[in-house]
Design a protein around this motif. Structure first.
Motif, mmCIF file in Angstrom:
data_model
loop_
_atom_site.group_PDB
_atom_site.id
_atom_site.type_symbol
_atom_site.label_atom_id
_atom_site.label_comp_id
_atom_site.label_asym_id
_atom_site.label_seq_id
_atom_site.Cartn_x
_atom_site.Cartn_y
_atom_site.Cartn_z
ATOM 1 N N ILE A 150 0.838 -1.209 0.000
ATOM 2 C CA ILE A 150 0.000 0.000 0.000
ATOM 3 C C ILE A 150 0.875 1.261 0.000
ATOM 4 O O ILE A 150 0.614 2.213 -0.738
ATOM 5 N N GLN A 188 2.422 1.695 -3.454
ATOM 6 C CA GLN A 188 1.434 2.193 -4.423
ATOM 7 C C GLN A 188 1.148 3.674 -4.175
ATOM 8 O O GLN A 188 1.025 4.459 -5.118
ATOM 9 N N SER A 200 3.038 5.354 -7.192
ATOM 10 C CA SER A 200 2.009 5.485 -8.232
ATOM 11 C C SER A 200 1.092 6.673 -8.010
ATOM 12 O O SER A 200 0.686 7.326 -8.962
ATOM 13 N N LYS A 201 0.757 6.912 -6.742
ATOM 14 C CA LYS A 201 -0.210 7.987 -6.528
ATOM 15 C C LYS A 201 0.470 9.346 -6.413
ATOM 16 O O LYS A 201 0.127 10.272 -7.131
ATOM 17 N N LEU A 202 1.464 9.458 -5.507
ATOM 18 C CA LEU A 202 2.085 10.763 -5.303
ATOM 19 C C LEU A 202 3.044 11.135 -6.427
ATOM 20 O O LEU A 202 3.017 12.237 -6.937
ATOM 21 N N TRP A 203 3.886 10.171 -6.796
ATOM 22 C CA TRP A 203 4.920 10.506 -7.795
ATOM 23 C C TRP A 203 4.489 10.179 -9.214
ATOM 24 O O TRP A 203 5.125 10.603 -10.168
ATOM 25 N N ARG A 204 3.451 9.386 -9.357
ATOM 26 C CA ARG A 204 2.850 9.088 -10.666
ATOM 27 C C ARG A 204 3.878 8.546 -11.665
ATOM 28 O O ARG A 204 3.925 8.943 -12.826
ATOM 29 N N LEU A 205 4.719 7.653 -11.180
ATOM 30 C CA LEU A 205 5.792 7.135 -12.035
ATOM 31 C C LEU A 205 5.408 5.877 -12.808
ATOM 32 O O LEU A 205 5.899 5.650 -13.910
ATOM 33 N N VAL A 206 4.561 5.058 -12.215
ATOM 34 C CA VAL A 206 4.109 3.839 -12.896
ATOM 35 C C VAL A 206 2.616 3.634 -12.591
ATOM 36 O O VAL A 206 2.098 4.197 -11.627
ATOM 37 N N PRO A 207 1.932 2.818 -13.387
ATOM 38 C CA PRO A 207 0.507 2.568 -13.079
ATOM 39 C C PRO A 207 0.360 1.892 -11.721
ATOM 40 O O PRO A 207 1.207 1.090 -11.325
ATOM 41 N N ILE A 208 -0.728 2.198 -11.065
ATOM 42 C CA ILE A 208 -0.935 1.669 -9.713
ATOM 43 C C ILE A 208 -1.272 0.177 -9.736
ATOM 44 O O ILE A 208 -0.927 -0.569 -8.817
ATOM 45 N N SER A 209 -1.922 -0.271 -10.775
ATOM 46 C CA SER A 209 -2.218 -1.700 -10.905
ATOM 47 C C SER A 209 -2.531 -1.995 -12.366
ATOM 48 O O SER A 209 -2.718 -1.085 -13.167
ATOM 49 N N PHE A 224 -3.470 -7.037 -5.161
ATOM 50 C CA PHE A 224 -3.347 -5.584 -5.081
ATOM 51 C C PHE A 224 -2.898 -4.960 -6.397
ATOM 52 O O PHE A 224 -3.238 -3.832 -6.696
#
Lengths: 326, 724
Positions: free
Chosen positions: A164, A167, A171-180, A271
Motif C-alpha cells: 500500500i 502504491q 504510483s499515486k504521489l509521484w505518478r511514475l508507474v501505473p498503480i495496478s 493488489f
C-alpha cells in the motif's frame, strides 16, 4: 542418481495421495455438495430440484469415500473422492465448477505469476546476498549494527504495508508507474516494476539477517583464516570462499521455492491486479470451487516435492563430497 | 568512477524517458479514443443468458443480449418500453374453454394468459463465426472436429464471420434453453410454474440428455406447448393463470434471443476444452459485443457494427433537461465505441486510478468516503472541495433493495405460536422494532448512505409512500413534519405487556435471551454486532450472536434453526410483488422451501397478496398494498432495516449518467468528451521526478562512504599485517 530420483518420485505418490485426501476431507468438513451447488447456482430462487440436478450432473450425488450401495471395487471407485482424484494423477484436472477448463486456465495464468515471481526471486536473492555479505564484511562496525537494525525494522513491517505504501508513494504521489494492471509482452514492464521492487524490498530484512548469520558462521572457520593468511583480498575471501561454502544452507531455503514460483503470490497479485495463479487460488477458495482448490493444492504439493528433489540435486553441485551413488 | 558515471547516465536516460502520464495503465494507441473505462471486482461466472443472474454479470450481458423489452432510461418510476419488440405486449386472458376474457376479469376465471411478442424486422446479430457460410449458404463451421480446431484458441481465430436476421425462433429457442438439463438456469423452477408445459419439457430434455449425454440437444426437435411461433417475427408465450410480472421478465437477458446456430456451433467436440462456449463468448444483437474476454484481467466490449437503429430518448423526468440529460436526444446509439473493464480486486487501486482519470466512474468505498464526500450538519451530502475542483459529479439514488432483521415465526419466543403466545411475541417484536435505532446504524456504519425502511417496499416501487402516509406507525410518530422514532420507554412498555418487564420473564424472573444468527466477518462486523447488542441492551434483553459461515447460516435458515437473522433483498423488477412475496405463506421456507425465511403466515396477508400480485397499478391495488404494509408493520415479522443509497462519482467528461437500479443496459446511452479527458489526464498525471534524483543521490551517498570504508579497511589490514 537415476535410482535416487526414481525412488524419490515413487515416494511422492503416497505423499500426493495423502495431501489430496487431507484436502478433500478438510474441504468437505466445511462445505457440503449442497453448499457448493448453492454457491454456483446463487441463493435467489434456487429450488431443491435444481440443487439435486447440479449435484448429479457433477457427480456430487455419490458418497464421499465409500459407497455401500454397490459391490466390489465400486465401493471405493463409485465415490466422489475417487472420481475427483484419480484423473489428477494423469494430469487431467477437469473443469472448474463454472465449467471452465482448469488446465487451460492454469496455463494462461502461469505467465503473469512467473513474470512477477521470477524477477522478484532473482533480484531479491542478489540484493539480499550482496547486502548480507556487505554486513559480514563490515561486521562489528556501526555499519553492521545499523544494517541489522534496518533489517529488523524491515522484517517487522507487514508485507501489506509495503504494497500500500509503495502504491501510494510511487504510483499515486509521484505518478511514475501505473498503480495496478497487467499487459502482455513488452508493455508488461511498467506494471511489473513496482510489484517486483516492493517484493524485493519486503523480503530484504528477513533474508539478509539469515544470510548474514550463515556468512558470519563461515567467516570464523579455519579455511577463511587460511585464505586471509595467504593474502587474499577480503572480497575474494567472501565471494570465492565464504559464499561457496555457505551455499548449502542457502540452497536449502532457495531451491525449494523455485518450483513454487509458478504458484504466484496471493497478496501481490490481488493488489496489483495481476491475473496470476495466486489470485486464481484465492478466487476459487472464495467461490468454494473444489475442483480448482484441489488442483492447486495438488500442483503445489507436486511442485514442493520437485523443489525438494531439486534441492538435493543442487547440493551435489556445490559440495563435491555429496554423491547419490553409494 | 566508471560505475558511478554509468549509473548517472542510466538515471538521465530514465528521466528523459519519463514524459507525461507514465502511470497510464492503457496502451498509448488507445489515447484520444472514444473508450469508456471502468472496473469490475468479481469475475463473471456466467455470460450465458440462461444462467447469468448476478449484477457482476449483467454489466456485460445487458449490453450484449437484447430481450424484447427494456426500461426507459430516464423515466421514473421505472417504465417498460419496447426493446427489440415492436411494442410492449398486452396479455390476452383466457378462461377454461379458451375464450378471451376482458382485462378486468377476476383472476379466478383466468386459466391462462397469452403474451404475443412481435419483434422488429431487420435486426441483425453481431458478426460471429457461427453464422459464417460458404458460397452455397451452408454453415462453414457447423461440422468441426478436433483436427479442424487445431490452432483455434479464441473466437477471433476463426477467419470468417457472418450474421443473420433476428427471428422469433431465436426467442423460442432461448425459452427452451431455460429448461436445458445441462445449463441449470436459476429461474427454471420458477418459470416452470408459469409457462405452460415448461416443466414437462424439462423432463423430456433430461431424458434425451441421459440417452445421449455428450451429444448436442437440438431443442427445435422438442416442442414446448406454451411457446409457439406465429410467424417469422412473432411468438406467443402462454402462462398458467395471470402473471402480470412476466413483462418484467421479458426485459431480462433470460428472455433474450439465442440463435440455434450458435448453440450448435459451441456444442461441437473440442470447443468446451478451449473455453469456446456461449458462457464465454456470448452472441447477441445488442449495441456491444464482447471482443476480449479475460475475466481475470480485462473485458472489452466493442460497438456491434450490425446494431439496429435505436436513438437516445427525447423525453425524461422533471429536471432531466436542466441537468443536460436530453442533449443527445435523437442521436443514434451507442454513443461510445468501446468499453474496457479492468479487474480491480482491491478498492485502493480502483479509487486512485479513478482520481487519476483512468476510470471514468467509480463508486465510493468506505475507505475513501471522507475524501470524496462531506456530510453537512443537516445531513446533506456534498462533494469534497478536492472532488469539486476536479469537476467530479456525484450521483445518488436509493437502491431498490431492502435490508431487514427477520424473526423466525416458528420460534416459540419470537414467533409465539407454540410457545409464549402470538400476542406476547408480537409485542416483543414491536418493542425491538422501536428499540433498534436504524437511523443511528445508517449514520455510524453506512456514512449516512441509506434511509430507514418503513415497510419491505423501497422507494421507486408502486406502493412506496413518502411523508406521514408512508411511515411505520408502530415504530414512528409523525412530529414536526417528520417521522420520529418512538422512545425506548414506549418499547419498554410494549415489552412489559409482552410479559418481559425489564427484560425478564414476569413469572419466573428469568432474563430474556435472544439469539441472532449471522455470518461472521472482520472488525467491521464486530463493531456492528457490539452496537446491536447495545440496542437490545436498551430493553435489558441479552443478545447472543451466533456467528457462522455463509453456508452454515443458509443451512440454518433452510432448517428453521434460527431465532433472529439478518438478510437483504435486491429487486428483480420494480413491482411490490417482488418484495411482498418474501413474506407470503405460500413461500414459507419450512413448509414450501420458498423465500419466506421468516416462515411468516397471515391468512389475510396471503389472501391480499394473491389478489394484489395479479393487478395492474390501479388505485385499488394501492389500497391493498397499503393494507398489506399495515399488516406487516403490525405483525412485525421483520424489523425493517434500511434501503441503501448508492453513491456514484463520474468525471466531468462522462455525460448522460442517471442512476438506474433496475436496468443494466445503460452503457449505450452514455457519452464521453474525449478531448476533455485527454486534457485532464495530462494535467493530473505529470510525473514527479525528484524522488528518482533523490534516490540516485542517496545511493551515491551510501556507496561512496562504503567504498571509502572498504579501501580504508583493506589498507588498515595490509598495514597491520605489515606491522606484524
Amino acid at each position: 542418481m537415476f535410482a535416487y530420483l526414481l525412488r524419490r518420485l515413487l515416494y511422492a505418490i503416497p505423499i500426493l495421495l495423502g495431501v489430496n485426501l487431507i484436502t478433500f476431507a478438510l474441504f468437505f468438513v466445511v462445505n457440503t455438495p449442497d453448499d457448493m451447488a448453492r454457491m454456483q447456482l446463487g441463493v435467489k430462487r434456487v429450488t431443491p430440484e435444481a440443487i439435486e440436478k447440479w449435484k448429479t450432473e457433477r457427480g456430487y450425488d455419490k458418497p464421499l469415500f465409500l459407497n455401500p450401495a454397490v459391490s466390489g471395487v465400486g465401493v471405493v471407485t463409485d465415490t466422489i473422492f475417487f472420481a475427483k482424484s484419480a484423473r489428477m494423477f494423469v494430469g487431467d484436472f477437469g473443469r472448474a465448477e463454472d465449467g471452465r477448463d482448469i488446465t487451460r486456465e492454469i496455463g494462461l495464468r502461469m505467465g503473469p505469476s512467473l513474470a512477477i515471481a521470477l524477477p522478484t526471486f532473482i533480484l531479491g536473492l542478489f540484493v539480499t546476498v550482496s547486502f548480507a555479505l556487505l554486513l559480514a564484511f563490515f561486521r562489528a562496525t556501526y555499519l553492521d549494527f545499523w544494517g541489522v537494525v534496518l533489517c529488523v525494522a524491515m522484517m517487522s513491517i507487514s508485507g501489506l504495508f509495503y504494497i500500500i505504501g509503495g502504491q501510494y508513494l510511487v504510483s499515486k504521489l509521484w505518478r511514475l508507474v501505473p498503480i495496478s494492471g497487467y499487459a502482455v509482452g513488452l508493455d508488461a514492464w511498467k506494471f511489473l516494476i513496482l510489484p517486483v521492487v516492493i517484493g524485493v524490498i519486503s523480503g530484504v530484512g528477513a533474508s539478509t539477517r539469515w544470510y548474514r548469520t550463515i556468512f558470519l558462521e563461515e567467516i570464523g572457520k579455519d579455511y577463511v583464516r587460511t585464505a586471509r593468511a595467504k593474502g587474499l583480498s577480503e572480497p575474494t575471501v567472501l565471494f570465492r570462499h565464504v559464499l561457496r561454502n555457505a551455499m548449502i544452507p542457502i540452497l536449502t531455503g532457495v531451491v525449494v521455492v523455485i518450483p513454487l514460483l509458478f504458484m504466484g503470490s496471493l497478496l501481490t497479485e490481488s493488489f496489483f491486479g495481476i491475473p496470476g495463479l495466486g489470485s486464481y487460488t484465492i478466487d476459487a477458495i472464495q467461490a468454494q470451487d473444489f475442483a480448482v482448490v484441489r488442483a492447486m493444492v495438488f500442483i503445489g504439493s507436486g511442485l514442493y516435492i520437485a523443489g525438494l528433489i531439486l534441492t538435493d540435486i543442487s547440493y551435489t553441485f556445490v559440495d563435491p563430497r555429496i554423491r547419490f551413488d553409494r | 568512477m566508471r560505475a558511478v558515471r554509468s549509473f548517472f547516465l542510466m538515471l538521465l536516460l530514465t528521466l528523459a524517458a519519463c514524459g507525461s502520464e507514465q502511470n497510464d495503465p492503457y496502451p498509448t494507441s488507445e489515447r484520444g479514443q472514444s473508450i469508456f473505462y471502468s472496473a469490475f471486482t468479481e469475475r463473471p461466472k456466467h455470460l450465458d443468458p440462461a444462467q447469468s443472474y448476478t449484477e457482476d454479470e449483467s454489466i456485460f450481458t445487458a449490453q450484449i443480449y437484447e430481450p424484447p423489452l427494456q426500461y426507459h432510461y430516464l423515466k421514473r418510476p421505472y417504465t417498460l418500453v419496447a426493446g427489440t419488440a415492436e411494442r410492449v405486449p398486452e396479455p390476452l386472458f383466457l378462461d377454461a374453454r379458451g375464450n378471451p376474457l376482458p382485462p378486468e376479469a377476476p383472476s379466478s376465471l383466468v386459466v391462462s394468459s397469452v403474451y404475443e411478442v412481435r419483434i422488429k424486422p431487420g435486426i441483425l446479430y453481431q458478426p460471429h463465426p457461427a453464422f459464417a457460410t460458404d458460397g452455397n449458404g451452408r454453415l462453414l463451421y457447423a461440422e468441426l472436429d478436433a483436427k479442424a480446431l487445431r490452432g483455434i484458441d479464441a473466437l477471433a481465430d476463426f477467419p470468417v464471420t457472418g450474421t443473420r436476421e433476428l427471428t422469433a425462433d431465436d426467442y423460442i429457442y432461448q425459452i427452451k434453453r431455460l429448461a436445458h438439463p445441462r445449463l441449470h438456469s436459476p429461474i427454471f423452477g420458477m418459470m416452470a410454474a408459469h409457462i405452460v408445459g415448461l416443466k414437462e419439457f424439462g423432463e423430456t430434455l433430461a431424458l434425451a440428455s441421459r440417452e445421449q449425454p455428450d451429444a448436442w440437444l437440438d431443442l427445435d426437435r422438442f416442442p414446448l406447448e406454451g411457446v409457439t411461433r406465429v410467424d417469422r417475427y412473432t411468438y406467443r408465450v402462454r402462462l398458467t393463470g395471470r402473471y402480470p410480472q412476466f413483462l418484467y421478465w421479458l426485459a431480462m437477458p433470460f428472455f433474450a434471443p439465442v440463435p440455434r446456430e450458435a448453440d450448435r456451433f459451441y456444442s461441437q467436440p473440442g470447443m468446451a476444452e478451449k473455453n469456446l462456449t456461449l458462457d464465454w463468448y456470448p452472441v447477441g444483437t445488442g449495441p456491444y459485443m464482447l471482443t476480449e474476454n479475460n475475466p481475470n484481467s480485462r473485458m472489452v466490449l466493442s460497438r456491434n457494427p450490425n446494431f439496429r437503429r435505436e436513438t437516445y430518448p427525447c423525453e425524461g423526468d422533471d429536471g432531466d433537461s436542466e441537468s443536460g440529460l436530453l442533449k443527445d436526444c435523437g442521436k443514434p446509439l451507442p454513443l461510445i465505441e468501446t468499453a474496457v473493464f479492468t479487474r480491480e480486486k482491491e478498492s485502493i487501486p480502483y479509487w486512485n486510478k479513478f482520481l487519476q482519470g483512468y476510470y471514468d466512474a467509480s463508486g465510493i468505498s468506505s475507505d475513501s468516503f471522507d475524501q470524496a464526500v462531506r456530510l453537512s450538519v443537516g445531513g446533506d451530502v456534498q462533494l469534497s472541495d478536492d472532488m469539486r475542483e476536479r469537476g467530479i459529479r456525484l450521483l445518488t439514488s436509493v437502491r431498490a433493495s431492502t435490508f431487514y432483521m427477520g424473526f423466525n415465526m416458528l420460534d416459540p419466543v419470537v414467533g409465539g405460536k407454540s410457545g409464549v403466545g402470538e400476542e406476547r411475541a408480537r409485542k416483543l417484536r414491536q418493542a425491538l422494532s422501536i428499540a433498534i435505532d436504524q437511523e443511528e446504524f445508517i449514520s455510524i456504519f453506512m456514512n449516512g448512505r441509506g434511509i430507514a425502511a418503513m415497510s419491505p417496499l423501497p422507494p421507486g416501487l408502486f406502493g412506496y409512500e413518502e411523508g406521514e402516509a408512508g411511515i411505520n406507525p408502530v415504530v414512528y410518530a409523525w412530529k414536526n413534519g417528520r417521522a420520529q422514532r418512538k422512545s425506548v420507554d414506549e418499547a419498554k412498555k410494549l415489552l412489559a405487556e409482552a410479559g418481559w418487564p425489564n427484560g425478564r420473564d414476569a413469572k419466573t424472573g428469568e432474563p430474556l435471551v435472544l439469539n441472532l444468527d449471522t455470518t461472521s466477518g472482520g472488525m467491521g462486523d464486530k463493531s456492528r454486532l457490539d452496537w446491536l447488542i447495545r440496542q437490545f441492551g436498551k430493553l435489558d434483553i441479552q443478545l447472543v450472536v451466533r456467528a457462522t459461515d455463509f453456508n452454515r447460516f443458509q443451512e440454518k435458515l433452510r432448517k428453521g434453526a434460527v431465532q433472529i437473522y439478518f438478510l437483504g433483498w435486491n429487486a428483480d423488477y420494480p413491482d411490490p410483488e417482488n418484495f411482498f412475496f418474501l413474506l407470503s405463506g405460500s413461500e414459507g421456507q419450512i413448509a414450501h422451501g420458498g423465500e419466506n425465511k421468516s416462515n411468516y403466515a397471515n391468512a389475510e396477508y396471503d389472501r391480499l397478496f394473491v389478489e394484489m400480485k395479479d393487478m395492474g397499478n390501479t388505485p385499488e391495488r394501492l389500497k391493498i398494498v397499503r393494507r398489506m404494509k399495515h399488516i406487516l408493520q403490525h405483525d412485525a415479522p421483520w424489523i425493517f432495516g434500511f434501503h441503501p443509497k448508492s453513491y456514484t462519482l463520474g468525471h466531468a467528461w462522462l455525460h448522460n449518467r442517471k442512476p438506474n437500479d433496475v436496468a443494466n443496459n445503460i452503457l449505450k446511452y452514455q457519452r464521453i468528451d474525449v478531448a476533455e479527458r485527454v486534457l485532464r489526464r495530462h494535467e493530473w498525471n505529470a510525473p514527479v521526478l525528484w524522488p528518482l534524483v533523490f534516490l540516485g543521490v542517496g545511493l551515491v551517498f551510501l556507496i561512496v562512504p562504503a567504498v571509502i570504508a572498504y579501501r580504508r579497511r583493506e589498507r588498515s589490514i595490509a598495514r597491520s599485517t605489515s606491522e606484524h
